[in-house]
Motif scaffolding. Structure first.
Motif, PDB file in Angstrom:
ATOM      1  N   ARG A  44      -0.467 -17.679 -24.626  1.00  0.00           N
ATOM      2  CA  ARG A  44      -0.097 -18.855 -23.540  1.00  0.00           C
ATOM      3  C   ARG A  44       1.223 -18.400 -23.543  1.00  0.00           C
ATOM      4  NH1 ARG A  44      -1.085 -25.793 -22.482  1.00  0.00           N
ATOM      5  NH2 ARG A  44       0.603 -26.143 -21.086  1.00  0.00           N
ATOM      6  N   LEU A  45       1.689 -18.137 -22.167  1.00  0.00           N
ATOM      7  CA  LEU A  45       2.723 -17.846 -21.359  1.00  0.00           C
ATOM      8  C   LEU A  45       3.615 -18.699 -20.000  1.00  0.00           C
ATOM      9  CD1 LEU A  45       5.480 -16.011 -20.784  1.00  0.00           C
ATOM     10  CD2 LEU A  45       4.053 -14.449 -19.912  1.00  0.00           C
ATOM     11  N   HIS A  46       4.386 -19.347 -20.347  1.00  0.00           N
ATOM     12  CA  HIS A  46       4.788 -21.136 -19.207  1.00  0.00           C
ATOM     13  C   HIS A  46       6.567 -20.135 -18.906  1.00  0.00           C
ATOM     14  CE1 HIS A  46       5.453 -24.738 -18.064  1.00  0.00           C
ATOM     15  NE2 HIS A  46       5.420 -23.835 -16.913  1.00  0.00           N
ATOM     16  N   SER A  47       5.986 -19.625 -18.012  1.00  0.00           N
ATOM     17  CA  SER A  47       7.873 -19.000 -17.045  1.00  0.00           C
ATOM     18  C   SER A  47       8.375 -19.817 -16.069  1.00  0.00           C
ATOM     19  CB  SER A  47       7.816 -17.356 -16.789  1.00  0.00           C
ATOM     20  OG  SER A  47       9.120 -16.507 -16.497  1.00  0.00           O
ATOM     21  N   CYS A  48       9.646 -20.086 -15.992  1.00  0.00           N
ATOM     22  CA  CYS A  48      10.807 -20.723 -15.480  1.00  0.00           C
ATOM     23  C   CYS A  48      11.322 -19.082 -14.795  1.00  0.00           C
ATOM     24  CB  CYS A  48      11.283 -21.932 -16.258  1.00  0.00           C
ATOM     25  SG  CYS A  48      10.090 -23.094 -16.453  1.00  0.00           S
ATOM     26  N   PHE A  49      11.017 -18.003 -15.419  1.00  0.00           N
ATOM     27  CA  PHE A  49      12.589 -16.752 -14.868  1.00  0.00           C
ATOM     28  C   PHE A  49      11.611 -16.141 -14.186  1.00  0.00           C
ATOM     29  CE2 PHE A  49      14.882 -19.720 -17.895  1.00  0.00           C
ATOM     30  CZ  PHE A  49      15.414 -20.065 -17.228  1.00  0.00           C
ATOM     31  N   PRO A  50      11.314 -15.573 -13.075  1.00  0.00           N
ATOM     32  CA  PRO A  50       9.791 -14.743 -12.665  1.00  0.00           C
ATOM     33  C   PRO A  50      10.909 -13.292 -13.101  1.00  0.00           C
ATOM     34  CG  PRO A  50       9.985 -16.469 -10.984  1.00  0.00           C
ATOM     35  CD  PRO A  50      11.162 -16.940 -11.639  1.00  0.00           C
ATOM     36  N   ASP A  51      11.595 -13.135 -12.746  1.00  0.00           N
ATOM     37  CA  ASP A  51      12.320 -11.712 -12.944  1.00  0.00           C
ATOM     38  C   ASP A  51      12.236 -11.182 -15.040  1.00  0.00           C
ATOM     39  OD1 ASP A  51      13.559 -11.906 -10.500  1.00  0.00           O
ATOM     40  OD2 ASP A  51      15.871 -12.310 -10.806  1.00  0.00           O
ATOM     41  N   LEU A  52      12.517 -12.162 -15.258  1.00  0.00           N
ATOM     42  CA  LEU A  52      12.053 -11.467 -16.549  1.00  0.00           C
ATOM     43  C   LEU A  52      10.621 -11.394 -17.018  1.00  0.00           C
ATOM     44  CD1 LEU A  52      14.201 -14.088 -19.244  1.00  0.00           C
ATOM     45  CD2 LEU A  52      15.094 -12.159 -18.454  1.00  0.00           C
ATOM     46  N   PHE A  54       9.218  -9.074 -15.884  1.00  0.00           N
ATOM     47  CA  PHE A  54       8.907  -8.053 -15.701  1.00  0.00           C
ATOM     48  C   PHE A  54       8.877  -7.058 -16.870  1.00  0.00           C
ATOM     49  CE2 PHE A  54       9.904  -8.450 -11.357  1.00  0.00           C
ATOM     50  CZ  PHE A  54       8.868  -7.898 -10.422  1.00  0.00           C
ATOM     51  N   ASP A  55       9.371  -8.066 -17.954  1.00  0.00           N
ATOM     52  CA  ASP A  55       9.877  -7.637 -18.830  1.00  0.00           C
ATOM     53  C   ASP A  55       8.882  -7.742 -20.042  1.00  0.00           C
ATOM     54  OD1 ASP A  55      12.835  -5.226 -18.373  1.00  0.00           O
ATOM     55  OD2 ASP A  55      13.345  -7.647 -18.051  1.00  0.00           O
ATOM     56  N   ILE A  56       8.286  -9.024 -19.677  1.00  0.00           N
ATOM     57  CA  ILE A  56       7.756  -9.647 -20.779  1.00  0.00           C
ATOM     58  C   ILE A  56       5.997  -9.110 -20.527  1.00  0.00           C
ATOM     59  CG2 ILE A  56       6.775 -11.924 -21.281  1.00  0.00           C
ATOM     60  CD1 ILE A  56       9.612 -13.074 -20.345  1.00  0.00           C
ATOM     61  N   LEU A  57       5.882  -9.173 -19.255  1.00  0.00           N
ATOM     62  CA  LEU A  57       4.348  -8.902 -19.588  1.00  0.00           C
ATOM     63  C   LEU A  57       3.810  -7.780 -19.834  1.00  0.00           C
ATOM     64  CD1 LEU A  57       3.747 -10.370 -15.725  1.00  0.00           C
ATOM     65  CD2 LEU A  57       2.737 -11.330 -17.750  1.00  0.00           C
ATOM     66  N   PRO A  58       4.388  -6.918 -19.311  1.00  0.00           N
ATOM     67  CA  PRO A  58       4.208  -5.528 -19.787  1.00  0.00           C
ATOM     68  C   PRO A  58       3.703  -5.744 -21.602  1.00  0.00           C
ATOM     69  CG  PRO A  58       5.500  -4.719 -18.571  1.00  0.00           C
ATOM     70  CD  PRO A  58       5.632  -6.112 -18.574  1.00  0.00           C
ATOM     71  N   SER A  59       4.104  -6.704 -22.285  1.00  0.00           N
ATOM     72  CA  SER A  59       3.784  -6.981 -23.447  1.00  0.00           C
ATOM     73  C   SER A  59       3.259  -7.897 -23.857  1.00  0.00           C
ATOM     74  CB  SER A  59       5.083  -6.591 -23.774  1.00  0.00           C
ATOM     75  OG  SER A  59       6.003  -5.309 -24.008  1.00  0.00           O
ATOM     76  N   SER A  60       2.325  -8.470 -23.221  1.00  0.00           N
ATOM     77  CA  SER A  60       1.903  -9.607 -22.866  1.00  0.00           C
ATOM     78  C   SER A  60       0.140  -9.485 -23.150  1.00  0.00           C
ATOM     79  CB  SER A  60       2.189 -10.857 -22.430  1.00  0.00           C
ATOM     80  OG  SER A  60       3.461 -10.665 -22.663  1.00  0.00           O
ATOM     81  N   PRO A  61      -0.205  -8.543 -23.138  1.00  0.00           N
ATOM     82  CA  PRO A  61      -2.205  -8.209 -23.028  1.00  0.00           C
ATOM     83  C   PRO A  61      -2.718  -9.400 -23.868  1.00  0.00           C
ATOM     84  CG  PRO A  61      -0.734  -6.817 -25.428  1.00  0.00           C
ATOM     85  CD  PRO A  61      -0.049  -7.935 -24.636  1.00  0.00           C
ATOM     86  N   CYS A  68       3.473 -20.856 -14.326  1.00  0.00           N
ATOM     87  CA  CYS A  68       4.813 -20.411 -13.804  1.00  0.00           C
ATOM     88  C   CYS A  68       5.267 -21.136 -12.486  1.00  0.00           C
ATOM     89  CB  CYS A  68       4.907 -18.618 -12.924  1.00  0.00           C
ATOM     90  SG  CYS A  68       6.621 -18.494 -12.484  1.00  0.00           S
ATOM     91  N   ASN A  69       5.811 -22.238 -12.718  1.00  0.00           N
ATOM     92  CA  ASN A  69       6.031 -23.054 -11.282  1.00  0.00           C
ATOM     93  C   ASN A  69       7.262 -22.700 -10.105  1.00  0.00           C
ATOM     94  OD1 ASN A  69       8.815 -23.529 -12.510  1.00  0.00           O
ATOM     95  ND2 ASN A  69       8.156 -25.419 -13.463  1.00  0.00           N
ATOM     96  N   LYS A  70       8.103 -21.380 -10.234  1.00  0.00           N
ATOM     97  CA  LYS A  70       8.191 -20.602  -9.220  1.00  0.00           C
ATOM     98  C   LYS A  70       7.490 -19.871  -8.518  1.00  0.00           C
ATOM     99  CE  LYS A  70      12.100 -23.124 -11.231  1.00  0.00           C
ATOM    100  NZ  LYS A  70      12.855 -24.036 -10.573  1.00  0.00           N
ATOM    101  N   PRO A  71       8.982 -19.550  -7.318  1.00  0.00           N
ATOM    102  CA  PRO A  71       7.886 -18.580  -5.755  1.00  0.00           C
ATOM    103  C   PRO A  71       7.556 -17.063  -7.257  1.00  0.00           C
ATOM    104  CG  PRO A  71      10.416 -19.568  -5.850  1.00  0.00           C
ATOM    105  CD  PRO A  71      10.041 -20.284  -6.354  1.00  0.00           C
ATOM    106  N   LEU A  72       7.500 -16.297  -6.805  1.00  0.00           N
ATOM    107  CA  LEU A  72       6.110 -15.522  -7.423  1.00  0.00           C
ATOM    108  C   LEU A  72       6.138 -14.350  -5.771  1.00  0.00           C
ATOM    109  CD1 LEU A  72       3.803 -16.827 -10.041  1.00  0.00           C
ATOM    110  CD2 LEU A  72       5.904 -15.741 -10.469  1.00  0.00           C
ATOM    111  N   SER A  73       6.392 -12.328  -5.808  1.00  0.00           N
ATOM    112  CA  SER A  73       6.182 -11.894  -5.446  1.00  0.00           C
ATOM    113  C   SER A  73       4.819 -11.925  -5.566  1.00  0.00           C
ATOM    114  CB  SER A  73       6.820 -10.897  -5.209  1.00  0.00           C
ATOM    115  OG  SER A  73       6.901 -10.532  -6.199  1.00  0.00           O
ATOM    116  N   ASN A  74       3.914 -10.547  -4.073  1.00  0.00           N
ATOM    117  CA  ASN A  74       2.321  -9.823  -4.859  1.00  0.00           C
ATOM    118  C   ASN A  74       2.617  -8.361  -6.047  1.00  0.00           C
ATOM    119  OD1 ASN A  74       1.224 -10.733  -3.056  1.00  0.00           O
ATOM    120  ND2 ASN A  74       2.225  -9.746  -1.258  1.00  0.00           N
ATOM    121  N   HIS A  76       4.629  -9.696  -8.503  1.00  0.00           N
ATOM    122  CA  HIS A  76       5.095 -10.326  -9.836  1.00  0.00           C
ATOM    123  C   HIS A  76       3.228 -10.303 -10.268  1.00  0.00           C
ATOM    124  CE1 HIS A  76       8.245 -11.640  -9.265  1.00  0.00           C
ATOM    125  NE2 HIS A  76       8.751 -10.798 -10.238  1.00  0.00           N
ATOM    126  N   LEU A  77       2.316 -11.388  -9.579  1.00  0.00           N
ATOM    127  CA  LEU A  77       1.222 -10.912  -9.617  1.00  0.00           C
ATOM    128  C   LEU A  77       0.095  -9.626 -10.073  1.00  0.00           C
ATOM    129  CD1 LEU A  77       1.695 -13.456  -8.733  1.00  0.00           C
ATOM    130  CD2 LEU A  77      -0.742 -14.001  -7.470  1.00  0.00           C
TER     131      LEU A  77
END
Length: 373
Positions: A44-52, A54-61, A68-74, A76-77
């Motif tokens: 389970r991943l709950h992120s309030c810092f979208p900029d992070l 790009f570092d976290i997701l590649p290591s979260s298979p 995520c309750n913040k704005p996200l870009s395409n 990010h998705l």
């Protein structure tokens, strides 16, 4: 001394007791490498810092639930789609869902392009929340409904670009819980799509609050969804009347929760049908239905399942009527009433009625606008 490798860092991280979240958080804050290792085994991943991300997701298979309750870009998705193919829950509800977003807060949010990437790659999704993601439209929703065959919960509250085209695709799904609150472009045609596809065999919970372009014609189609147990038609406008409600509920024997609040053209005729046909009804919300009178209230006399009745902004009955009705309903637990009914209660501080061995709580309100507006 050589730097520690990822395997060694993961070994150290796993030695931290699972209940010691402060130490785990401290470990993740040491460096980006430590952070990546810390997220490798997360489900389970709950992120309030979208900029992070790009570092976290590649290591979260192994992530199954993403919040995520913040704005996200395409981007990010798309990274989420690439990194977390086993995703089952996608919760992108903005923070403070009851309040409008700050001006410009979601101006650069993702759109159908990003959502389609997730739908195509994460086809194990079961539950999706997209509240107030204002750039999401039919292309993204159609992709979700057609690609994610396990989808059972879809929340589109406030997705103002969603139209009947989305409902046509949703109508061919097996969703159990569908929230369309504030999707004001939906019309009677969309309700027909929901009621004539495979969805009619699965849907149990449907929210249509503020869909004010629908009318009796569309509402009547919903009587084909015979498994419906929870229906919310509050604030759906002046074109939903007794005609539609009576025709609808005569065919929905399993309905347990019904919200008709602020349907000003619903009156005693509907309540007489509901009281006699909906024998499993547990909760009914009728705030703002000012045409309801003693006759409508008496339609529920002796109802064996009713637990909750809300009648804020309804004035055309007396305390004696309320007491007679309440004492006859053995399961009644809650009444929402206005103090300005025809005959006021005998004691100004009464907060419950004793019904046999149990009590029914009473919530008195001076002005329902303080609750609903």
């Amino acid at each position: 001394m050589e730097p520690l490798g990822d395997d060694e860092l993961l070994y150290i991280f796993n030695k931290i007791p699972c209940y010691d979240w402060e130490d785990k958080r401290s470990f993740a804050q040491v460096s980006k490498r430590f952070m990546k290792v810390a997220y490798f085994g997360k489900h389970r991943l709950h992120s309030c810092f979208p900029d992070l991300l790009f570092d976290i997701l590649p290591s979260s298979p192994n992530v199954r639930k993403f919040h995520c309750n913040k704005p996200l870009s395409n981007n990010h998705l798309k990274l989420l789609a690439q990194s977390c193919p086993n995703l089952k829950l996608l919760d992108l509800r903005p923070a403070q869902d009851l309040d409008p977003p700050e001006p410009g807060e979601f101006e650069f949010d993702f759109d159908d392009d990003g959502l389609c990437a997730v739908a195509n790659a994460c086809n194990r999704l079961c539950e999706v929340h997209l509240n107030r993601r204002l750039h999401v439209g039919d292309a993204g929703i159609v992709s979700l409904a057609t690609s994610c065959k396990n989808l059972t919960f879809l929340n589109l509250k406030g997705c103002i670009r969603v139209t009947d085209d989305s409902l046509k695709a949703i109508g061919e799904s097996d969703i159990l819980n569908l929230n369309l609150e504030g999707c004001y472009l939906i019309t009677d045609l969309g309700l027909e799509y929901l009621a004539t596809g495979d969805l009619k065999n699965s849907l149990q919970h449907l929210v249509l609050t503020e869909c004010d372009r629908i009318s009796d014609h569309g509402v009547i189609h919903l009587n084909q969804i015979v498994g419906l147990t929870d229906l919310n038609l509050s604030k759906c406008g002046v074109h939903v009347t007794d005609t539609g409600i009576v025709a609808l509920l005569s065919q929905l024997p399993n309905i347990e929760i019904l919200d008709l609040s602020w349907l000003i053209n619903v009156n005693d005729i509907s309540l007489l049908a509901i009281g006699s046909k909906c024998l499993k009804l547990k909760e009914i919300y009728l705030s703002g239905c000012e045409a309801i009178t003693t006759q409508g209230l008496r339609a529920f006399t002796g109802h064996e399942a009713l637990k909750r009745l809300v009648l804020f902004s309804c004035y055309n009955f007396s305390w004696e009527d309320v007491e007679l009705f309440a004492l006859s309903c053995i399961r009644l637990e809650y009444l929402g009433l206005m103090k300005r009914i025809k005959t006021t209660m005998p004691e100004t501080n009464i907060v419950y009625l004793r019904t046999g061995d149990d009590c029914c709580g009473i919530d008195w309100d001076e002005d329902s606008r303080t609750i609903f507006w």
